[in-house]
Write a protein that holds these residues in place. Sequence first.
Motif, PDB file in Angstrom:
ATOM      1  N   HIS A 186       0.817  -1.214   0.000  1.00 11.15           N
ATOM      2  CA  HIS A 186       0.000   0.000   0.000  1.00 11.15           C
ATOM      3  C   HIS A 186       0.853   1.268   0.000  1.00 11.15           C
ATOM      4  O   HIS A 186       0.469   2.278  -0.594  1.00 11.15           O
ATOM      5  N   THR A 187       2.036   1.243   0.632  1.00 12.06           N
ATOM      6  CA  THR A 187       2.873   2.450   0.646  1.00 12.06           C
ATOM      7  C   THR A 187       3.414   2.780  -0.740  1.00 12.06           C
ATOM      8  O   THR A 187       3.686   3.951  -1.045  1.00 12.06           O
ATOM      9  N   ARG A 232     -12.983 -13.324  -4.352  1.00 17.51           N
ATOM     10  CA  ARG A 232     -12.107 -13.490  -3.192  1.00 17.51           C
ATOM     11  C   ARG A 232     -12.949 -13.834  -1.976  1.00 17.51           C
ATOM     12  O   ARG A 232     -13.834 -13.077  -1.576  1.00 17.51           O
ATOM     13  N   GLY A 233     -12.699 -14.991  -1.389  1.00 19.35           N
ATOM     14  CA  GLY A 233     -13.432 -15.408  -0.206  1.00 19.35           C
ATOM     15  C   GLY A 233     -12.856 -14.790   1.057  1.00 19.35           C
ATOM     16  O   GLY A 233     -11.940 -13.964   1.029  1.00 19.35           O
ATOM     17  N   GLY A 234     -13.362 -15.209   2.193  1.00 16.24           N
ATOM     18  CA  GLY A 234     -12.918 -14.655   3.465  1.00 16.24           C
ATOM     19  C   GLY A 234     -11.597 -15.232   3.944  1.00 16.24           C
ATOM     20  O   GLY A 234     -10.897 -14.606   4.734  1.00 16.24           O
ATOM     21  N   ARG A 235     -11.214 -16.422   3.479  1.00 18.96           N
ATOM     22  CA  ARG A 235      -9.993 -17.031   3.991  1.00 18.96           C
ATOM     23  C   ARG A 235      -8.750 -16.454   3.295  1.00 18.96           C
ATOM     24  O   ARG A 235      -8.814 -15.992   2.163  1.00 18.96           O
ATOM     25  N   PHE A 244      -5.911  -5.039   1.994  1.00 15.70           N
ATOM     26  CA  PHE A 244      -5.868  -3.580   1.885  1.00 15.70           C
ATOM     27  C   PHE A 244      -5.110  -3.146   0.640  1.00 15.70           C
ATOM     28  O   PHE A 244      -5.508  -2.198  -0.053  1.00 15.70           O
ATOM     29  N   SER A 245      -4.030  -3.849   0.320  1.00 13.38           N
ATOM     30  CA  SER A 245      -3.296  -3.521  -0.903  1.00 13.38           C
ATOM     31  C   SER A 245      -4.161  -3.764  -2.134  1.00 13.38           C
ATOM     32  O   SER A 245      -4.115  -2.991  -3.104  1.00 13.38           O
ATOM     33  N   MET A 246      -4.968  -4.828  -2.107  1.00 11.44           N
ATOM     34  CA  MET A 246      -5.843  -5.118  -3.237  1.00 11.44           C
ATOM     35  C   MET A 246      -6.902  -4.024  -3.399  1.00 11.44           C
ATOM     36  O   MET A 246      -7.224  -3.607  -4.515  1.00 11.44           O
ATOM     37  N   ARG A 247      -7.426  -3.553  -2.285  1.00 12.86           N
ATOM     38  CA  ARG A 247      -8.428  -2.485  -2.349  1.00 12.86           C
ATOM     39  C   ARG A 247      -7.832  -1.215  -2.939  1.00 12.86           C
ATOM     40  O   ARG A 247      -8.417  -0.580  -3.825  1.00 12.86           O
ATOM     41  N   THR A 277     -12.690  -0.987  -9.844  1.00 12.34           N
ATOM     42  CA  THR A 277     -13.624   0.076  -9.475  1.00 12.34           C
ATOM     43  C   THR A 277     -13.088   0.843  -8.271  1.00 12.34           C
ATOM     44  O   THR A 277     -12.425   0.265  -7.403  1.00 12.34           O
ATOM     45  N   ASN A 278     -13.359   2.154  -8.249  1.00 12.47           N
ATOM     46  CA  ASN A 278     -13.052   2.972  -7.082  1.00 12.47           C
ATOM     47  C   ASN A 278     -14.327   3.425  -6.378  1.00 12.47           C
ATOM     48  O   ASN A 278     -14.297   4.295  -5.519  1.00 12.47           O
ATOM     49  N   GLY A 279     -15.445   2.815  -6.766  1.00 11.00           N
ATOM     50  CA  GLY A 279     -16.749   3.173  -6.211  1.00 11.00           C
ATOM     51  C   GLY A 279     -17.643   3.717  -7.312  1.00 11.00           C
ATOM     52  O   GLY A 279     -18.397   2.960  -7.941  1.00 11.00           O
ATOM     53  N   PRO A 280     -17.533   5.006  -7.629  1.00 11.14           N
ATOM     54  CA  PRO A 280     -18.398   5.563  -8.673  1.00 11.14           C
ATOM     55  C   PRO A 280     -17.970   5.225 -10.099  1.00 11.14           C
ATOM     56  O   PRO A 280     -18.788   5.273 -11.017  1.00 11.14           O
TER      57      PRO A 280
END
Length: 367
Positions: A186-187, A232-235, A244-247, A277-280
């Motif tokens: 993420h950095t 992507r599942g929860g595990r 977080f990096s994927m987001r 996507t970034n949302g909108p």
Amino acid sequence: MPVADETLYRLLQVSDLHFGNIPAGQSTASSAPSPRLIGLNPLFDGQLGHHAAGVLALNDFHARLRRRCEGFDMVVTGDVTANGAVGQFDLAGSFLGAGPSQFGFQLGRSDWADTGISGNHDQWNGNNSMIGGPTQGLARHLPQPMPRVRARILPDETMLKFLFIDTDADVSAFSPNRILGRGAFHTQLQALEGLPPIGEREIRVLVMHHSVVGPVKPIPDPSRPGVVQITRGGRRRMMEIADFSMRLLNHFIVDKSISVVLSGHMHVALLSELVATNGPYTRRYLEARCGSTTQRDRFEYKDLKGMPQARALRPNTLLMHEIVREQGNLVWKSVVHWLAPAGRFVPLPPANVPAPATPGQVSFVLS
């Protein structure tokens, strides 16, 4: 009158070379020996080093390409070494660079480190225990700070901009992510947040080691022809990108107008048209993932005893990319080349390519 097709740019992508150790007393053109416990579990397959047939085939492909083309670039998408040992970096650097190489031949690309990145194996401490900081070989052969930006001006004055990131930048040397081969960076994306908006005649390419698709088997998106979905599942899975990096990566691809992602890590070539996507807003992009190019792709005969018949290594691959002006559109074309038993990289898949199967080539419209 129709506009004639024109090739504006060529790029050779190699990945996961996994140069290993050549034992003392053996021929310098030898393959790296397989790990002692290779027969026990498929998890050890990722610790294999290079094999001479793969190195020779890459050199042959590169030489043939040089004879056929006026010029082309090359990118290395990580895992230059098997476990980050200094000698492995030296072996890789002499082969990829100007030499002299212990193999007796070299690619002669003195700029390979400028267009190459490290992978998780390059961060290891020189043995197969995974944990611990990198050796001096990493700083010696891949010294450029990350992230970094490089640009090429194409013959039609389009700017091709490469963004290189380190997908292990936020992985601790003594962490589960290091052991599981997961990426966290993420950095790196935060450092590129100030990148200006894309120019009118600009193409942006993100170069990274970890794959966006990762270990998840992509499935066709019924609402978008030609596009695949990633579920992507929860595990927590081995080899994937941390949450977080994927987001942030999804936001970054949209916000910074990324058209193509070049990756490796999974040792399986895969060409995928994806949606971020970034949302909108959303953005379609191509991920071109290279398999392992020179890592051993066939077990030594002595190791086959006791292995299940179904256990096999994936064939070595490399990717050849072109940007083509086609009927007025800019098109990114990617072709997978597999290492055939005869010892050459060819654009013909083996008769039985294990799942996930991948198209051998793809055309992605840039504009």
